[in-house]
Design a protein around this motif. Structure first.
Motif: not given
Length: 87
Positions: A39-42, A34-37
């Protein structure tokens, strides 16, 4: 690669009747995902604004540096030149 991803996702989302440490480990993995996704979206969402900032500030500075120094030595004309280079 796709088969490996499918196996991992099946393992993560199958029935939580496993041992509690395995369930805890799965929860930690899902939270990390969830954290990785997030950051990618941001990063993807902020890319257009970052490009716009680079174009406005560095492009404006490039244009301002191309204006003759006889204009930019005068305070009033320097302000006008800076405003016009920002456009």
């Amino acid at each position: 690669m796709r088969k490996i991803l499918i196996k991992i996702l099946d393992w993560l989302f199958k029935n939580p009747s496993d041992f509690f440490l395995i369930s805890f480990f799965k929860t930690i993995l899902l939270f990390g995902l969830f954290i990785i996704v997030t950051y990618v979206v941001m990063a993807v969402a902020s890319a257009p604004l970052t490009i716009l900032i680079f174009v406005v500030f560095y492009g404006g500075e490039y244009i301002y540096n191309r204006i003759p120094s006889s204009i930019t030595n005068n305070d009033f004309f320097a302000i006008e030149a800076a405003l016009l280079s920002g456009l």
